[in-house]
Design an enzyme around this catalytic site. Structure first.
Site, mmCIF file in Angstrom:
data_model
loop_
_atom_site.group_PDB
_atom_site.id
_atom_site.type_symbol
_atom_site.label_atom_id
_atom_site.label_comp_id
_atom_site.label_asym_id
_atom_site.label_seq_id
_atom_site.Cartn_x
_atom_site.Cartn_y
_atom_site.Cartn_z
ATOM 1 C CG HIS A 54 -1.910 -1.079 1.332
ATOM 2 N ND1 HIS A 54 -3.138 -0.893 1.949
ATOM 3 C CD2 HIS A 54 -2.226 -2.084 0.496
ATOM 4 C CE1 HIS A 54 -3.950 -1.921 1.769
ATOM 5 N NE2 HIS A 54 -3.312 -2.771 0.638
ATOM 6 C CD GLU A 56 -2.089 4.621 3.194
ATOM 7 O OE1 GLU A 56 -3.123 5.015 3.447
ATOM 8 O OE2 GLU A 56 -1.797 3.623 2.010
ATOM 9 C CB CYS A 84 -6.643 -0.118 4.429
ATOM 10 S SG CYS A 84 -5.040 -0.624 4.728
ATOM 11 C CB CYS A 87 -2.183 2.124 5.884
ATOM 12 S SG CYS A 87 -1.723 1.145 4.374
#
Length: 157
Positions: A54, A56, A84, A87
């Site tokens: 992801h 992040e 999410c 993260c």
């Protein structure tokens, strides 16, 4: 909110748009410290076949590498969308001071990125989760915890 904050959120959005053009997910992230960009990343899940890639996570990993520390206190993260659960946890583990985000998790849900089931699963008793969880060899695993407690060269985090 400062002009720099707006600029960094816009950069995260720009990264997300560029990534969509390359076939990646619509998420971007920027980590800053003292008003300077330390790292940038975008969602690489489908491009690398890594479900943890992801935006992040990538930005946090790069910032930690560049700053040579796992403790990102004093840093801020600017993201194109609310994080999410994975993260969210990474941001807390990294001790990032501030989070600025553009879209919401509900905006992401509207285009198929629905994390609500994870939030629900976390709160369920283990035996009621959709993925089967089985605990095995707890006492053996605790040996590592005991060794950690006694270690004189551990680095607390």
């Amino acid at each position: 909110m400062s002009e720099k904050d707006l600029m960094f959120v816009r950069r995260a959005i720009e990264l997300s748009l560029e990534n969509v053009k390359r076939g990646g997910g619509p998420f971007g992230a920027v980590v800053t410290k003292n008003g300077k960009v330390i790292s940038e990343s975008c969602n690489q899940v489908t491009l690398t076949n890594d479900p943890t890639a992801h935006a992040e996570i990538g930005a946090i990993r790069e910032a930690a590498r560049k700053l040579n520390t796992f403790d990102l206190s004093g840093c801020s993260i600017y993201i194109s969308c609310e994080p999410c659960p994975m993260c969210f946890g990474a941001i807390y583990w990294a001790r990032i001071d501030k989070v600025f985000f553009a879209g919401t998790r509900f905006d992401a849900e509207n285009i198929g990125f629905d994390d609500s089931f994870i939030y629900e699963e976390i709160s369920r008793p283990i035996q009621e989760r959709k993925i089967e969880f089985k605990q095995l060899l707890r006492e053996e695993a605790l040996e590592a915890f005991r060794a950690w407690e006694k270690s004189e060269n551990k680095v607390e985090y």
